[in-house]
Every structure is written in structure tokens, then in C-alpha cells.
Design a protein around this motif. Structure first.
Motif, PDB file in Angstrom:
ATOM      1  N   GLU A  54     -12.993  57.923  82.457  1.00 49.87           N
ATOM      2  CA  GLU A  54     -11.617  58.793  82.895  1.00 49.87           C
ATOM      3  C   GLU A  54     -11.293  58.806  84.161  1.00 49.87           C
ATOM      4  OE1 GLU A  54      -9.292  62.627  81.529  1.00 49.87           O
ATOM      5  OE2 GLU A  54      -9.704  61.369  79.778  1.00 49.87           O
ATOM      6  N   ILE A  55     -12.404  59.316  84.574  1.00 49.90           N
ATOM      7  CA  ILE A  55     -12.137  59.774  86.260  1.00 49.90           C
ATOM      8  C   ILE A  55     -12.132  58.379  86.944  1.00 49.90           C
ATOM      9  CG2 ILE A  55     -13.499  60.733  88.329  1.00 49.90           C
ATOM     10  CD1 ILE A  55     -14.578  62.798  86.361  1.00 49.90           C
ATOM     11  N   TYR A  56     -12.950  57.353  86.711  1.00 49.92           N
ATOM     12  CA  TYR A  56     -12.693  56.144  87.415  1.00 49.92           C
ATOM     13  C   TYR A  56     -11.412  55.632  87.189  1.00 49.92           C
ATOM     14  CZ  TYR A  56     -17.717  56.534  88.560  1.00 49.92           C
ATOM     15  OH  TYR A  56     -19.205  56.833  88.941  1.00 49.92           O
ATOM     16  N   PHE A  57     -11.028  55.509  85.792  1.00 47.14           N
ATOM     17  CA  PHE A  57      -9.789  55.071  85.588  1.00 47.14           C
ATOM     18  C   PHE A  57      -8.667  55.450  86.058  1.00 47.14           C
ATOM     19  CE2 PHE A  57      -6.677  54.260  81.763  1.00 47.14           C
ATOM     20  CZ  PHE A  57      -6.197  52.911  82.392  1.00 47.14           C
ATOM     21  N   LEU A  58      -8.618  57.111  86.332  1.00 44.54           N
ATOM     22  CA  LEU A  58      -7.376  57.491  87.040  1.00 44.54           C
ATOM     23  C   LEU A  58      -7.439  57.330  88.802  1.00 44.54           C
ATOM     24  CD1 LEU A  58      -7.547  60.833  85.120  1.00 44.54           C
ATOM     25  CD2 LEU A  58      -5.942  59.024  84.827  1.00 44.54           C
ATOM     26  N   GLY A  59      -8.872  57.414  89.053  1.00 45.11           N
ATOM     27  CA  GLY A  59      -8.845  57.205  90.513  1.00 45.11           C
ATOM     28  C   GLY A  59      -8.428  55.949  90.703  1.00 45.11           C
ATOM     29  N   PHE A  60      -8.688  54.827  90.181  1.00 46.30           N
ATOM     30  CA  PHE A  60      -8.548  53.331  90.373  1.00 46.30           C
ATOM     31  C   PHE A  60      -6.871  53.318  90.329  1.00 46.30           C
ATOM     32  CE2 PHE A  60      -7.037  49.033  88.782  1.00 46.30           C
ATOM     33  CZ  PHE A  60      -7.475  48.388  89.503  1.00 46.30           C
ATOM     34  N   VAL A  61      -6.184  53.820  89.092  1.00 48.27           N
ATOM     35  CA  VAL A  61      -4.823  53.885  89.195  1.00 48.27           C
ATOM     36  C   VAL A  61      -3.753  54.465  90.418  1.00 48.27           C
ATOM     37  CG1 VAL A  61      -2.847  54.540  87.647  1.00 48.27           C
ATOM     38  CG2 VAL A  61      -4.786  53.462  86.552  1.00 48.27           C
ATOM     39  N   THR A  62      -4.517  55.707  90.620  1.00 48.14           N
ATOM     40  CA  THR A  62      -3.872  56.486  91.573  1.00 48.14           C
ATOM     41  C   THR A  62      -4.061  55.659  93.078  1.00 48.14           C
ATOM     42  OG1 THR A  62      -4.405  58.537  90.490  1.00 48.14           O
ATOM     43  CG2 THR A  62      -3.867  58.681  92.772  1.00 48.14           C
ATOM     44  N   PHE A  63      -5.164  55.361  93.295  1.00 49.64           N
ATOM     45  CA  PHE A  63      -5.409  54.365  94.560  1.00 49.64           C
ATOM     46  C   PHE A  63      -4.384  53.027  94.596  1.00 49.64           C
ATOM     47  CE2 PHE A  63      -7.737  51.009  96.941  1.00 49.64           C
ATOM     48  CZ  PHE A  63      -7.720  51.669  98.071  1.00 49.64           C
ATOM     49  N   PHE A  64      -4.543  52.417  93.391  1.00 47.55           N
ATOM     50  CA  PHE A  64      -3.592  51.258  93.425  1.00 47.55           C
ATOM     51  C   PHE A  64      -2.113  51.366  93.430  1.00 47.55           C
ATOM     52  CE2 PHE A  64      -2.137  47.341  91.223  1.00 47.55           C
ATOM     53  CZ  PHE A  64      -2.721  46.349  92.243  1.00 47.55           C
ATOM     54  N   ALA A  65      -1.868  52.706  92.978  1.00 43.84           N
ATOM     55  CA  ALA A  65      -0.429  52.879  93.124  1.00 43.84           C
ATOM     56  C   ALA A  65       0.011  53.249  94.656  1.00 43.84           C
ATOM     57  CB  ALA A  65      -0.015  54.288  92.232  1.00 43.84           C
ATOM     58  N   PHE A  66      -0.856  53.847  95.311  1.00 43.42           N
ATOM     59  CA  PHE A  66      -0.860  54.089  96.637  1.00 43.42           C
ATOM     60  C   PHE A  66      -0.581  52.854  97.525  1.00 43.42           C
ATOM     61  CE2 PHE A  66      -2.523  54.801 101.135  1.00 43.42           C
ATOM     62  CZ  PHE A  66      -1.490  55.601 101.304  1.00 43.42           C
ATOM     63  N   ILE A  67      -1.379  51.884  97.117  1.00 44.11           N
ATOM     64  CA  ILE A  67      -1.504  50.446  97.664  1.00 44.11           C
ATOM     65  C   ILE A  67      -0.213  49.724  97.174  1.00 44.11           C
ATOM     66  CG2 ILE A  67      -2.562  48.202  97.757  1.00 44.11           C
ATOM     67  CD1 ILE A  67      -4.148  50.402  99.461  1.00 44.11           C
ATOM     68  N   VAL A  68       0.280  49.714  96.098  1.00 43.47           N
ATOM     69  CA  VAL A  68       1.309  49.202  95.576  1.00 43.47           C
ATOM     70  C   VAL A  68       2.611  49.510  96.355  1.00 43.47           C
ATOM     71  CG1 VAL A  68       3.066  48.654  93.605  1.00 43.47           C
ATOM     72  CG2 VAL A  68       0.494  48.358  93.509  1.00 43.47           C
ATOM     73  N   VAL A  69       2.837  50.906  96.291  1.00 45.38           N
ATOM     74  CA  VAL A  69       3.723  51.496  97.227  1.00 45.38           C
ATOM     75  C   VAL A  69       3.969  51.089  98.550  1.00 45.38           C
ATOM     76  CG1 VAL A  69       5.020  53.607  97.889  1.00 45.38           C
ATOM     77  CG2 VAL A  69       4.392  53.458  95.384  1.00 45.38           C
TER      78      VAL A  69
END
Length: 165
Positions: A54-69
Motif C-alpha cells: 500500500e505504501i508503494y502504491f500510494l507513493g507511486f500514485v502521488t509521485f506520478f500525479a506530480f509528474i502528470v500535473v
């Protein structure tokens, strides 16, 4: 050759652009409300993830959100800067609409991914991330003043499209 349109044409242009914007904002918000209500009713998350996963999943989604924005923001900014040099106002605004829709469709798709993540984990940080993306989208909504700033419209161009005057 640049065509002259009346205020009704530009009013319809802005109304159409804003309706698409609000639809792309509302659809993920509706899905988020469903996921949030499921969480509040005590329903189980869609997937059972281990704590580490879950920590990895949340970290990936959050990091990817930053990159997408960041990507969408700078893509739109660079495209609008190149559009600002064009002399044909109707062409400029037609391309602005396409660029804005690319940005808001991209944000809507990513918000749906965030909603899926929330439905899988019910993590409060994902609610914050979703809210941050909503705030970002609201700060850069397509309005008359935003378009004037983004396309660096001169006084004559702005007066031509100012359907509110």
C-alpha cells in the motif's frame, strides 16, 4: 484573413468551453463521492493490499500525479505561448480550446485513477491528493481573463471577444 464575430458567437464559445470544463470536473467528483460514501459506510476496500504494498502504491500514485500535473501545466503553457504569436484570433482561440481540453481530459483521467486508488485503500492522503487536483483545475479554469492572460491578447483582441461588455 481574420473573421469578425459578434459577442453572441464569443459567448457561445466560452459557454461551450466552460461546459466541457465543468463536465470534466464533475464526472470524477461524482465517482469520488461514491467511493467516499462506500468508505464512510464501512464497506471493505476494493483490494486488500499489504501495508508495504500500500505504501508503494500510494507513493507511486502521488509521485506520478506530480509528474502528470507538471507535464500538463508546462505543455499548456508552452503551447499557449506559441499560440500568442499567431495573428488570427479565431485560429488562436480554436487551438486554445483544443489545448485546454487536452489538459482537462488528462486531469480527469488521472483523477479517476486516484479515485480507484482511494477505493482500493481508503487512505486519507489520497483524498487530499484528489482535492489538490480539484483546486489546481479550479485555479486555471477557462475564463475570459484567463484566456486574455494565457494568450497575451492585446486590447483590440480582448474587446472583440469580451462578450460580457
Amino acid at each position: 484573413m481574420e473573421e469578425k464575430f459578434d459577442s453572441k458567437h464569443w459567448g457561445n464559445y466560452f459557454q461551450s468551453l466552460q461546459m466541457k470544463y465543468y463536465a470534466l470536473l464533475a464526472a470524477p467528483l461524482f465517482l469520488f463521492a461514491i467511493a467516499f460514501l462506500r468508505a464512510e459506510n464501512g464497506n471493505a476496500p476494493l483490494m486488500r493490499l499489504g501495508e508495504q504494498m500500500e505504501i508503494y502504491f500510494l507513493g507511486f500514485v502521488t509521485f506520478f500525479a506530480f509528474i502528470v500535473v507538471l507535464y500538463l501545466h508546462f505543455f499548456v503553457k508552452n503551447r499557449n505561448n506559441s499560440l500568442a504569436r499567431d495573428k488570427d484570433l479565431t485560429k488562436k482561440l480554436a487551438l486554445y480550446r483544443k489545448t485546454a481540453l487536452i489538459k482537462y481530459v488528462g486531469l480527469a483521467i488521472y483523477q479517476i485513477l486516484i479515485i480507484f486508488t482511494f477505493a482500493c485503500t481508503y487512505h486519507n492522503g489520497i483524498m487530499g491528493l484528489f482535492t489538490a487536483l480539484l483546486l489546481y483545475a479550479s485555479f486555471f479554469r477557462p475564463e475570459l481573463q484567463t484566456i486574455r492572460r494565457d494568450l497575451k491578447l492585446n486590447k483590440e483582441e480582448y474587446q472583440q471577444i469580451n462578450y460580457k461588455a
